[in-house]
Scaffold this motif. Structure first.
Motif, mmCIF file in Angstrom:
data_model
loop_
_atom_site.group_PDB
_atom_site.id
_atom_site.type_symbol
_atom_site.label_atom_id
_atom_site.label_comp_id
_atom_site.label_asym_id
_atom_site.label_seq_id
_atom_site.Cartn_x
_atom_site.Cartn_y
_atom_site.Cartn_z
ATOM 1 N N ALA A 186 70.747 -18.234 7.077
ATOM 2 C CA ALA A 186 69.529 -17.897 7.368
ATOM 3 C C ALA A 186 68.890 -17.179 7.275
ATOM 4 C CB ALA A 186 69.516 -18.320 9.202
ATOM 5 N N VAL A 187 69.742 -15.912 7.519
ATOM 6 C CA VAL A 187 68.608 -14.406 7.400
ATOM 7 C C VAL A 187 68.501 -14.241 6.104
ATOM 8 C CG1 VAL A 187 69.057 -11.740 7.575
ATOM 9 C CG2 VAL A 187 69.622 -13.567 9.116
ATOM 10 N N VAL A 188 69.416 -14.377 5.647
ATOM 11 C CA VAL A 188 69.358 -13.929 4.218
ATOM 12 C C VAL A 188 68.415 -14.599 3.553
ATOM 13 C CG1 VAL A 188 69.717 -14.096 1.194
ATOM 14 C CG2 VAL A 188 71.705 -13.942 3.166
ATOM 15 N N ALA A 189 67.936 -16.025 4.136
ATOM 16 C CA ALA A 189 67.155 -17.163 2.802
ATOM 17 C C ALA A 189 65.622 -16.341 4.210
ATOM 18 C CB ALA A 189 67.060 -18.319 3.649
ATOM 19 N N ALA A 190 65.067 -15.974 4.840
ATOM 20 C CA ALA A 190 64.400 -14.979 5.441
ATOM 21 C C ALA A 190 63.754 -13.895 4.851
ATOM 22 C CB ALA A 190 64.407 -15.311 6.847
ATOM 23 N N GLN A 191 64.901 -13.590 4.528
ATOM 24 C CA GLN A 191 63.596 -12.003 3.563
ATOM 25 C C GLN A 191 63.890 -12.485 2.301
ATOM 26 O OE1 GLN A 191 64.594 -8.939 4.876
ATOM 27 N NE2 GLN A 191 65.256 -9.555 6.534
ATOM 28 N N ALA A 192 64.365 -13.429 2.003
ATOM 29 C CA ALA A 192 63.768 -13.947 0.977
ATOM 30 C C ALA A 192 62.260 -14.768 0.756
ATOM 31 C CB ALA A 192 64.166 -14.729 -0.049
ATOM 32 N N LEU A 216 66.790 -19.261 15.131
ATOM 33 C CA LEU A 216 66.015 -19.555 14.599
ATOM 34 C C LEU A 216 64.641 -20.137 14.445
ATOM 35 C CD1 LEU A 216 69.264 -22.465 13.486
ATOM 36 C CD2 LEU A 216 68.187 -19.747 12.338
ATOM 37 N N VAL A 217 64.153 -20.385 15.072
ATOM 38 C CA VAL A 217 62.541 -20.709 15.180
ATOM 39 C C VAL A 217 61.456 -19.599 15.070
ATOM 40 C CG1 VAL A 217 60.404 -21.283 16.668
ATOM 41 C CG2 VAL A 217 62.854 -23.047 16.402
ATOM 42 N N LEU A 218 62.870 -18.404 15.410
ATOM 43 C CA LEU A 218 61.543 -17.027 14.805
ATOM 44 C C LEU A 218 61.572 -16.610 14.212
ATOM 45 C CD1 LEU A 218 62.737 -15.823 18.976
ATOM 46 C CD2 LEU A 218 60.172 -16.206 18.252
ATOM 47 N N LEU A 219 63.355 -16.579 13.739
ATOM 48 C CA LEU A 219 63.573 -16.553 12.320
ATOM 49 C C LEU A 219 62.566 -17.089 11.146
ATOM 50 C CD1 LEU A 219 65.665 -14.814 9.968
ATOM 51 C CD2 LEU A 219 66.384 -16.228 10.114
ATOM 52 N N ALA A 220 62.171 -18.372 11.636
ATOM 53 C CA ALA A 220 61.413 -18.474 10.688
ATOM 54 C C ALA A 220 59.597 -19.005 10.301
ATOM 55 C CB ALA A 220 61.207 -20.698 10.939
ATOM 56 N N LEU A 221 59.031 -17.848 11.770
ATOM 57 C CA LEU A 221 58.219 -17.612 12.074
ATOM 58 C C LEU A 221 57.965 -16.178 11.664
ATOM 59 C CD1 LEU A 221 57.305 -18.758 15.553
ATOM 60 C CD2 LEU A 221 56.638 -19.439 13.272
ATOM 61 N N ASP A 222 58.771 -14.959 11.339
ATOM 62 C CA ASP A 222 58.814 -13.926 11.049
ATOM 63 C C ASP A 222 60.672 -13.214 10.747
ATOM 64 O OD1 ASP A 222 58.235 -11.452 10.989
ATOM 65 O OD2 ASP A 222 57.045 -10.895 12.419
ATOM 66 N N ALA A 223 59.925 -12.701 9.517
ATOM 67 C CA ALA A 223 62.003 -12.256 9.133
ATOM 68 C C ALA A 223 62.454 -10.636 10.070
ATOM 69 C CB ALA A 223 61.312 -11.903 7.588
ATOM 70 N N ARG A 224 61.172 -10.658 10.289
ATOM 71 C CA ARG A 224 61.891 -9.342 11.431
ATOM 72 C C ARG A 224 62.250 -9.970 12.414
ATOM 73 N NH1 ARG A 224 57.011 -8.519 12.591
ATOM 74 N NH2 ARG A 224 56.969 -6.587 11.181
ATOM 75 N N PHE A 225 62.937 -10.947 12.387
ATOM 76 C CA PHE A 225 63.830 -11.493 13.849
ATOM 77 C C PHE A 225 65.451 -11.921 12.959
ATOM 78 C CE2 PHE A 225 59.579 -12.717 15.885
ATOM 79 C CZ PHE A 225 60.174 -12.485 16.765
ATOM 80 N N SER A 226 65.341 -11.223 12.099
ATOM 81 C CA SER A 226 66.632 -10.975 11.187
ATOM 82 C C SER A 226 67.715 -10.246 11.504
ATOM 83 C CB SER A 226 66.388 -10.469 9.835
ATOM 84 O OG SER A 226 65.526 -11.802 8.450
#
Length: 422
Positions: free
Chosen positions: A122-128, A83-93
């Protein structure tokens, strides 16, 4: 835990198919993590994600290599770093896909599905939050990935149950095989005990009985006759000693080592029931050792019964070589008995039962004809098999090389003596 949920990590059996599935998930995790870290590793993106990315790889690897007694904390640590990585970069989706499998693998179904739904959100939010904003594709992709993961997880659970069922079946087969082997060993021991019981009854017991009868006769006999009885006792004792040694050496009976079957039967007849008649019909032919032993033992048993119980005036033994068969009749004109009834003292006898077993093992038949006051006939018919000829001392002998198929062909009943001349 639900019956349809995937098993916990600590419960999964170590079978090849499941090991392959787990290895595929681990490879997918590291492959997707490497793809997401690729731009930072190549210097195309800020290196901010490298430290949490390395921590995620290390924590995941540590949980895979070590046996986890508590896999849930490990899953929480992996998920938090992701989740930390996902918050930094959506590529970790994309790393979410193996995370879905970890949730299905570690958590029960009532918790794994909400966890997957939260990870998908969480993935959808990071992509948004990524450039381009929220689109239908950015929603459908993570949701479809979660659905595929759930269906695959149920397939994994089915594979796990099948593996458990197969393992139980294998355990049952191994246990059944062991039980069957134990039963066969026990049956072998019982058969060997039965065989030895027959051997001892037909050899040592009969020989000792003959010694007792000869000793009693010697007590009342005049001088020269008593000495003859004593000499006969010595010969019988010597034969018994040879029989005892045969049990150890697994050799043929001494009576058959230095003489063919007709001569061995003649000696047994004269020695056991003095005055009994022995006769051979047909042309003698070679027989298998086990057949000769069975006929000799049967003759010993039948004549011993004549000497002990029949009180007969006359007795006769007839050995007939027929067409593909050999027949043996032991006749006496004694008191007789009712076949199938116990003796007057109620004692169960082993001899007749042992004779039946011996002959049955050779594929032959044994018939006992008797009635009170009418004497007894013990008749045996055994199929013959040509074998290498054994003469005196166990050496080949040409005089015994003929085949029984060329001998006379007469029914056994035709050669049974009903009266014997004094």
């Amino acid at each position: 835990m639900s019956r349809t949920s995937p098993p916990p990590a600590t419960a999964a059996p170590d079978v090849p198919s499941l090991r392959v599935v787990r290895l595929a998930v681990h490879i997918a995790f590291y492959a997707l993590l490497a793809v997401a870290l690729g731009p930072a590793l190549l210097g195309e993106e800020p290196a901010l994600v490298l430290l949490p990315g390395a921590a995620l790889a290390a924590v995941y690897g540590a949980g895979v290599v070590r046996h986890r007694d508590r896999p849930v904390p490990w899953l929480l640590a992996v998920t938090a770093l992701w989740l930390v990585l996902l918050a930094l970069d959506a590529r970790f989706s994309y790393v979410a896909f193996p995370i879905f499998f970890l949730c299905l693998h570690v958590l029960p179904v009532r918790r794994s599905h909400p966890a997957i739904a939260a990870a998908t959100a969480a993935v959808v939010a990071a992509q948004a939050a990524a450039p381009g904003g929220l689109t239908a594709a950015k929603v459908i992709g993570p949701v479809a990935g979660a659905a595929v993961a759930i269906m695959t997880g149920y397939g994994y659970a089915a594979l796990y149950r099948e593996s458990q069922k197969r393992q139980r079946l294998i355990d049952d087969l191994v246990r059944t095989r062991d039980e069957l082997a134990a039963a066969q060993r026990e049956a072998g021991r019982l058969a060997e005990r039965q065989r030895l019981a027959r051997e001892i009854h037909d050899t040592l017991a009969q020989g000792l009985s003959s010694i007792v009868l000869l000793a009693r006769a010697a007590e009342t006999a005049p001088g020269e006759a008593a000495r003859a009885r004593v000499r006969e006792i010595g010969r019988t004792a010597a034969d018994n000693l040879a029989e005892a040694r045969r049990f150890v050496q697994a050799l043929t009976p001494p009576a058959l080592e230095d003489a063919p079957l007709p001569e061995a039967l003649r000696r047994t007849t004269v020695r056991t029931v003095p005055g009994a008649v022995f006769r051979v019909d047909g042309d003698p032919c070679p027989l298998p050792v086990e057949t000769e032993v069975a006929l000799l033992r049967l003759t010993q048993e039948a004549l011993a019964n004549v000497a002990r119980h029949a009180r007969a005036e006359h007795a006769a033994v007839t050995l007939a070589y027929l067409d593909g068969q050999v027949a043996l009749d032991v006749y006496d004109d004694g008191v007789g008995f009712v076949p199938g009834e116990l003796p007057p003292d109620g004692r169960r006898t082993f001899g007749l039962h042992g004779m039946h077993e011996r002959i049955a093992e050779l594929g032959g038949t044994l018939t006992v004809e008797s009635s009170p006051g009418e004497g007894t006939v013990v008749a045996v018919v055994v199929p013959t098999v040509t074998r290498p000829v054994r003469g005196a001392g166990g050496t080949p002998s040409g005089s015994w090389g003929r085949n029984c198929a060329t001998s006379h062909s007469r029914p056994a009943a035709a050669i049974r003596p009903r009266t014997v001349a004094p």
